[in-house]
Scaffold this motif. Structure first.
Motif, short mmCIF file in Angstrom:
data_model
loop_
_atom_site.label_atom_id
_atom_site.label_comp_id
_atom_site.label_asym_id
_atom_site.label_seq_id
_atom_site.Cartn_x
_atom_site.Cartn_y
_atom_site.Cartn_z
N TRP A 86 0.85 -1.20 0.00
CA TRP A 86 0.00 0.00 0.00
C TRP A 86 0.88 1.25 0.00
O TRP A 86 0.63 2.23 -0.69
N GLY A 87 1.99 1.19 0.78
CA GLY A 87 2.90 2.32 0.86
C GLY A 87 3.58 2.64 -0.46
O GLY A 87 3.93 3.79 -0.72
N GLU A 88 3.77 1.63 -1.30
CA GLU A 88 4.37 1.86 -2.60
C GLU A 88 3.47 2.71 -3.49
O GLU A 88 3.93 3.40 -4.39
N GLN A 89 2.17 2.64 -3.24
CA GLN A 89 1.21 3.43 -4.02
C GLN A 89 1.04 4.84 -3.43
O GLN A 89 0.72 5.78 -4.14
N ASP A 90 1.21 4.93 -2.09
CA ASP A 90 1.05 6.23 -1.42
C ASP A 90 2.23 6.41 -0.46
O ASP A 90 2.24 5.87 0.65
N HIS A 91 3.24 7.15 -0.89
CA HIS A 91 4.49 7.26 -0.11
C HIS A 91 4.33 8.08 1.16
O HIS A 91 5.27 8.20 1.94
N ALA A 92 3.14 8.63 1.38
CA ALA A 92 2.93 9.46 2.56
C ALA A 92 2.55 8.64 3.80
O ALA A 92 2.38 9.19 4.88
N VAL A 93 2.43 7.33 3.67
CA VAL A 93 2.00 6.53 4.82
C VAL A 93 3.09 6.51 5.89
O VAL A 93 4.28 6.40 5.57
N PRO A 94 2.72 6.61 7.16
CA PRO A 94 3.72 6.60 8.24
C PRO A 94 4.34 5.21 8.43
O PRO A 94 3.82 4.21 7.95
N VAL A 95 5.45 5.20 9.12
CA VAL A 95 6.15 3.94 9.40
C VAL A 95 5.37 3.14 10.44
O VAL A 95 4.94 3.68 11.46
N TRP A 96 5.20 1.85 10.16
CA TRP A 96 4.51 0.96 11.11
C TRP A 96 5.57 0.46 12.09
O TRP A 96 6.47 -0.28 11.73
N GLU A 97 5.44 0.86 13.32
CA GLU A 97 6.47 0.57 14.33
C GLU A 97 6.51 -0.92 14.68
O GLU A 97 5.53 -1.64 14.52
N GLU A 98 7.66 -1.34 15.18
CA GLU A 98 7.82 -2.73 15.62
C GLU A 98 6.99 -2.99 16.88
O GLU A 98 6.65 -2.07 17.62
N GLU A 99 6.74 -4.26 17.13
CA GLU A 99 5.93 -4.63 18.29
C GLU A 99 6.70 -4.43 19.59
O GLU A 99 7.92 -4.60 19.63
N CYS A 100 5.96 -4.08 20.63
CA CYS A 100 6.56 -3.98 21.97
C CYS A 100 6.54 -5.36 22.62
O CYS A 100 5.56 -6.09 22.53
N ILE A 101 7.64 -5.69 23.27
CA ILE A 101 7.69 -6.97 23.97
C ILE A 101 7.14 -6.79 25.38
O ILE A 101 7.59 -5.90 26.13
N PRO A 102 6.13 -7.58 25.77
CA PRO A 102 5.54 -7.43 27.12
C PRO A 102 6.57 -7.69 28.20
O PRO A 102 7.51 -8.47 28.02
N GLU A 103 6.38 -7.01 29.32
CA GLU A 103 7.31 -7.20 30.44
C GLU A 103 7.16 -8.59 31.03
O GLU A 103 8.13 -9.22 31.42
N GLU A 104 5.92 -9.06 31.09
CA GLU A 104 5.67 -10.41 31.64
C GLU A 104 6.08 -11.44 30.60
O GLU A 104 5.78 -11.33 29.42
#
Length: 418
Positions: A86-104
């Motif tokens: 989708w980003g290749e068609q619309d270069h304005a899309v924000p970066v999808w951040e990596e997942e957070c690892i739960p503390e538990e």
């Protein structure tokens, strides 16, 4: 709107009713017969298409579940690939951040999938008014992995928030998933399949009012009644269908309706009426391939009511027609059935019939031979021979023709099971 679209609309209303009633539930399980959950699955796939009018996000995944340590990663990776495209068609899309690892500490990687979707809400605040429904339908979930899959689902449900819902489908009687969390909502989807087929036939048939259409409608109507245990109503529809077919001299169609009538009469305990229908069917079918089938059907019915001598006559008639048509496969079945009906511990009257089966079977191609009842017949013959030279020769012949494990092919024919 056709009948299938109407059922989809009903599912849509039921689905959103369940979601609205249970806002805090993270897991929804749709229960039903196979055709019912299949249609629910179709509804979900359609909601994810461009033609759908929904404001929510519907995701369907069939990835095979191999490990609870990797399943979430596969899901997250697939979403990111779609996002990147989708980003290749619309270069304005924000970066999808990596997942957070739960503390538990987690037993599975379910957090990777859940947190990926949570991050999507962070980068698109306007999604806050929308829900994400993730329908998981892993193909061929092996029994030994069901427990691990359950643990993965449990950890997803602990981490998911109010907008992220997980969806599964299961047969309402034969359940396969294990260790599912208590915090779930199960609901039943019910669809009258026969009624749906009947309505679809009426709506799509271009030649409304024709004899063939009218006949088909009566058969569908009868099937609908039979599915609900309304045998007498089914008989009325079948009688009408037989009458329509008779008027137009559609012998095969009339025979089909009358065969169903005979089976219903048998269920109702009206043996004499069933006899009447079978005799009419055999007269209609004559010496065609249909005649073979109907004589064998009548023979099966006679076996079920312990009229063996009359059943022998039916299989002999079927054999006579099969010989005229050079149908080796049917000849084998008829000889076998006659032999079994003449079976006795006190004599060897059945042996010539079993031997005739083998004589014909030797001329069949290998694949056809394996699909026939020859392996089963050979086991019957071995019992009759006992421990002698003939038995040893037969055993060796079967190994040559069918392989060393030929006895595994010796399945009891359906008519005997019945």
């Amino acid at each position: 709107m056709n009948s299938v679209q109407l059922e989809i609309l009903k599912i849509d209303k039921q689905w959103y009713h369940e979601v609205k009633k249970n806002p805090s539930i993270p897991l929804f399980i749709c229960l039903g017969e196979k055709h019912e959950v299949d249609l629910f699955d179709t509804y979900f796939k359609f909601q994810g298409s461009e033609e759908a009018s929904t404001h929510d996000i519907f995701l369907v995944h069939y990835q095979e579940f191999q490990s609870m340590e990797t399943y979430g990663s596969f899901l997250a990776e697939e979403w990111r690939e779609a996002y990147a495209a989708w980003g290749e068609q619309d270069h304005a899309v924000p970066v999808w951040e990596e997942e957070c690892i739960p503390e538990e500490k987690q037993k599975s990687d379910a957090y990777r999938a859940v947190n990926s979707l949570k991050n999507l809400y962070k980068i698109f605040p306007e999604l806050d008014q929308k829900k994400i429904f993730v329908h998981l339908a892993p193909l061929n979930l092996r029994p030994e992995l069901a427990e691990s899959f359950g643990i993965w689902i449990q950890e997803w449900c602990k981490l998911a928030d109010k907008n992220i819902k997980l969806v599964l489908t299961e047969h309402h009687t034969y359940r396969s998933y294990k260790n599912l969390p208590q915090n779930r909502k199960e609901f039943r989807v019910e669809i009258d399949l026969h009624k749906l087929m009947q309505n679809a036939a009426e709506q799509t048939n271009r030649d409304k009012g024709s004899t063939e259409t009218n006949f088909q409608q009566q058969i569908l109507l009868a099937s609908n009644y039979l599915s609900k245990g309304k045998n007498k109503e089914a008989l009325t529809a079948l009688e009408k269908g037989a009458r329509i077919a008779k008027q137009q001299k559609l012998n095969e169609a009339e025979a089909t309706a009358r065969l169903m009538m005979a089976q219903v009469q048998h269920v109702l305990g009206n043996t004499n009426e069933a006899h009447v229908q079978y005799k009419k069917i055999i007269q209609l079918a004559g010496e065609s391939f249909l005649g073979i089938q109907m004589n064998m059907n009548y023979g099966g019915f006679l076996i079920s009511i312990s009229e063996k001598s009359k059943a022998v006559a039916c299989f002999e008639k079927a054999l006579e027609i099969a010989e005229k048509q050079n149908n080796s496969f049917v000849q084998i079945e008829c000889y076998r059935m006659i032999g079994q009906l003449k079976e006795s511990k006190l004599n060897s009257e059945s042996v010539p019939y079993y031997e005739k089966c083998l004589e014909i079977g030797r001329m069949l191609p290998d694949e056809t031979l394996k699909e026939s009842s020859i392996p089963y017949t050979a086991t019957l013959l071995l019992k009759k021979y006992g421990e002698n030279r003939q038995a040893r020769q037969l055993e060796q012949e079967m190994k040559t023709l069918l392989g060393d494990d030929w006895k595994r092919l010796a399945k009891t024919p359906e008519i005997i099971n019945n």
